[in-house]
Write an enzyme that holds these catalytic residues in place. Structure first.
Site, mmCIF file in Angstrom:
data_model
loop_
_atom_site.group_PDB
_atom_site.id
_atom_site.type_symbol
_atom_site.label_atom_id
_atom_site.label_comp_id
_atom_site.label_asym_id
_atom_site.label_seq_id
_atom_site.Cartn_x
_atom_site.Cartn_y
_atom_site.Cartn_z
ATOM 1 N N ASP A 158 0.828 -1.202 0.000
ATOM 2 C CA ASP A 158 0.000 0.000 0.000
ATOM 3 C C ASP A 158 0.869 1.260 0.000
ATOM 4 O O ASP A 158 1.841 1.354 0.755
ATOM 5 C CB ASP A 158 -0.870 -0.013 1.268
ATOM 6 C CG ASP A 158 -1.807 1.179 1.359
ATOM 7 O OD1 ASP A 158 -2.785 1.200 0.596
ATOM 8 O OD2 ASP A 158 -1.559 2.070 2.188
ATOM 9 N N GLU A 197 13.131 -14.814 0.129
ATOM 10 C CA GLU A 197 13.795 -15.744 1.062
ATOM 11 C C GLU A 197 13.174 -17.136 0.999
ATOM 12 O O GLU A 197 13.839 -18.137 1.236
ATOM 13 C CB GLU A 197 13.711 -15.217 2.506
ATOM 14 C CG GLU A 197 14.696 -14.101 2.803
ATOM 15 C CD GLU A 197 14.395 -13.373 4.128
ATOM 16 O OE1 GLU A 197 13.570 -13.866 4.930
ATOM 17 O OE2 GLU A 197 14.999 -12.296 4.346
HETATM 18 C C1 GLC Z 1 -4.033 3.402 -0.422
HETATM 19 C C2 GLC Z 1 -5.289 2.596 -0.329
HETATM 20 C C3 GLC Z 1 -6.387 3.494 0.171
HETATM 21 C C4 GLC Z 1 -5.995 3.979 1.541
HETATM 22 C C5 GLC Z 1 -4.642 4.667 1.511
HETATM 23 C C6 GLC Z 1 -4.105 4.847 2.889
HETATM 24 O O1 GLC Z 1 -4.134 4.406 -1.371
HETATM 25 O O2 GLC Z 1 -5.601 2.022 -1.568
HETATM 26 O O3 GLC Z 1 -7.609 2.831 0.210
HETATM 27 O O4 GLC Z 1 -6.957 4.882 2.020
HETATM 28 O O5 GLC Z 1 -3.687 3.922 0.819
HETATM 29 O O6 GLC Z 1 -3.693 3.615 3.402
#
Ligand code: GLC
Ligand code: MG
Length: 539
Positions: free
Chosen positions: A201, A256
């Site tokens: 993310d 790993e």
């Molecule tokens: C990314 C995710 C989103 C989230 C953001 C903060 O963009 O896709 O849904 O709100 O990160 O984690």
């Protein structure tokens, strides 16, 4: 790298667990629910599922605010439920990827609770704390996603902490080796449990300039159209060289346990910067290409991007395409239901790994959320940008709870989407679901559509056409991106053949000769008579 990895051949299906299937009637989807509906996914023909976050979380950002990276939130079930889901998926040949949120934790994570408790706490340096400037203002001019200062004042300890997203999502300090190791260990934990990889993310905001240099203004900023933070060029707090180095270390951790684990990453960068994240053994295998989320729906624009993207890929890098996700309006809402079918054909026939967001296979549309029921905090912070409409529950049948829940779904299903349910579409040869299943089936049987070379044939007016070619096989994809009928003059006899699949039912098997007539909003895949020299494959 070659083109042998499962993730190069496969289609990755994104599950938003809150909205997939609720097994216990609390209105929120859960892991036993996903297990119950696994047959839908194998019937559809996907190769891997990526689950949006399932870890313990206060749910301020519906799981993207993690308070324990190695647990399962009770709203989704238990660790046993997850183990059962992974085992059942693996038994069906489906891989399971988790969402890994390294940039920030929840403010309720024990690390942050300790960190904010005092300036002397051993965890203080696990987050990004800074003194005010002499005038008392924030340490730099950096903006967070919703457009105000990225620095949040903490009265109790008299310093600012850095956060790109919500106040309750403080950024971790990735310059601290202890943070790196603790976070890498969370990857190791899940790899050892059989998880096949991760979607990283918000990777691009992992590290910030250590000298806190101010960002310059963005002369091209379009108020009202661009997100508010874009009024600055985020050169000092986004996509820093240290982030690329850390991506290499993440890859090492994931390797790993063997080379069949995969990293996907959310970057949201221009293509020249995305491709820098590739790397044979030190890069991200699937740095997301988000172009189709926002591109003008225009044949020459899309074909031009495909050319630039494929040309920019370093040797051995594998392309990928994203058409929808949990942060972007539904495809059918963006493009209209008829073009959503053409878009599905594009996604599933371009060279590279496609990701398919849950519900796109049904042609779901955004559900308007009545003002009192809006839940996404972003909707309050950036009016018009709320993400609830594309996160509404999957409709499985026409019941009031849409077969999603026996209780009250956490977001409304919406009458339109309820009618687009799986049961109603499953046996309908003309349905969006059938189109997806057939496209996935065709990919599986047709190596040329997966690993074949890509050649542009036409990108004029509304017609986008290309060939996918492998030794002894040529497949023509012709897409009409507009509502009026169009004709593609098929150059040369080598492209003559038969329609294998159309977005418009009833054309299967039709011969294609010197020209191809396309109905408005129609896309076709044509199996060409072979015999012509075979171009080489894309990798
Ligand atoms: C990314 C995710 C989103 C989230 C953001 C903060 O963009 O896709 O849904 O709100 O990160 O984690
Ligand atoms: Mg539930």
């Amino acid at each position: 790298m070659g083109n042998t990895g499962w993730w190069q051949h496969g289609v990755i299906y994104q599950i938003y667990p809150r909205s997939f299937m609720d097994s216990d009637g609390d209105g929120v989807g859960d892991l036993p629910g996903i297990l119950e509906r696994l047959d839908h996914l194998t019937w559809l023909g996907v190769d891997a599922i990526w689950l949006s976050p399932i870890h313990p979380s206060p749910m301020d950002d519906f799981g993207y605010d993690v308070s324990d990276y190695t647990g399962v939130d009770p709203v989704f079930g238990t660790m046993d439920d997850l183990d059962r889901l992974v085992a059942a998926a693996h038994a069906r040949g489906v891989r399971v990827l988790l969402d890994w949120v390294p940039n920030h934790t929840s403010d309720q994570h024990p690390w942050f609770r300790a960190s904010r408790s005092s300036r002397d706490d051993p965890r203080r340096d696990w987050y990004v704390w800074r003194d005010p400037r002499p005038d008392g203002g924030p340490p730099s001019n950096w903006l967070r996603y919703v457009g105000d200062s990225a620095w949040r004042w903490d009265q109790a300890t008299g310093q600012f902490y850095y956060r790109v997203f919500l106040d309750s999502q403080p950024d971790l300090n990735w310059r601290n080796p202890a943070v790196q190791e603790a976070m890498f260990d969370t990857l190791r934990f899940w790899l050892a449990r059989g998880i096949d990889g991760f979607r990283i993310d918000a990777l691009v905001v992992l590290v910030e300039d250590d000298q806190l240099r101010d960002n310059p203004p963005n002369p091209g900023y379009r108020p009202g159209r661009d997100l508010p933070y874009m009024r600055e060029l985020s050169v000092w707090n986004v996509n820093r060289p240290e982030t690329r180095e850390l991506a290499a270390r993440m890859r090492k951790v994931v390797d790993e346990l063997g080379d069949d684990r995969v990293l996907l990453a959310e970057l949201g960068l221009p293509l020249e910067q995305i491709v820098a994240y590739y790397g044979d053994s030190d890069g991200i295998q699937v740095p997301f290409n988000f172009e189709l989320l926002t591109t003008a729906w225009d044949a020459s624009v899309i074909a031009g991007y495909v050319d630039r993207y494929l040309a920019a890929l370093p040797a051995g890098a594998w392309p990928n395409w994203v058409l929808g996700n949990h942060d972007t309006p539904r495809v059918a809402t963006r493009l209209g239901p008829a073009q959503a079918r053409v878009a599905a054909m594009l996604l599933l026939t371009l060279p590279g790994t496609p990701t398919l967001y849950q519900g796109e296979e049904l042609g779901l549309e955004d559900v308007p959320i009545p003002p009192g029921q809006v839940l996404d905090p972003i909707a309050r912070l950036v009016p018009g940008r709320g993400r609830d409409p594309e996160r509404t529950p999957m409709p499985w049948d026409g019941d009031p709870g849409a077969g999603f829940s026996t209780g009250r779904p956490w977001l409304p299903v919406g009458d339109g989407n309820r009618a687009r349910n799986v049961a109603a579409q499953r046996d309908d040869p003309a349905s969006m679901l059938t189109l997806h299943r057939r496209l996935l089936g065709l990919r599986r049987q047709t190596p040329a559509l997966v690993t074949g070379a890509y050649h542009r044939v036409e990108a004029a007016g509304d017609v986008l056409a290309y060939v996918r070619a492998a030794p002894g096989a040529r497949w023509l994809v012709a897409l009409n991106l507009g509502p009026s009928p169009a004709r593609l003059a098929v150059p040369g006899p080598s492209l003559a053949g038969r329609v294998a699949l159309s977005t418009h039912p009833g054309r299967d098997g039709q011969p294609v000769g010197g020209s191809l007539e396309l109905a408005g909003d129609e896309g076709v895949v044509v199996e060409c008579e072979s015999g012509s020299p075979a171009p080489t494959s894309i990798s």
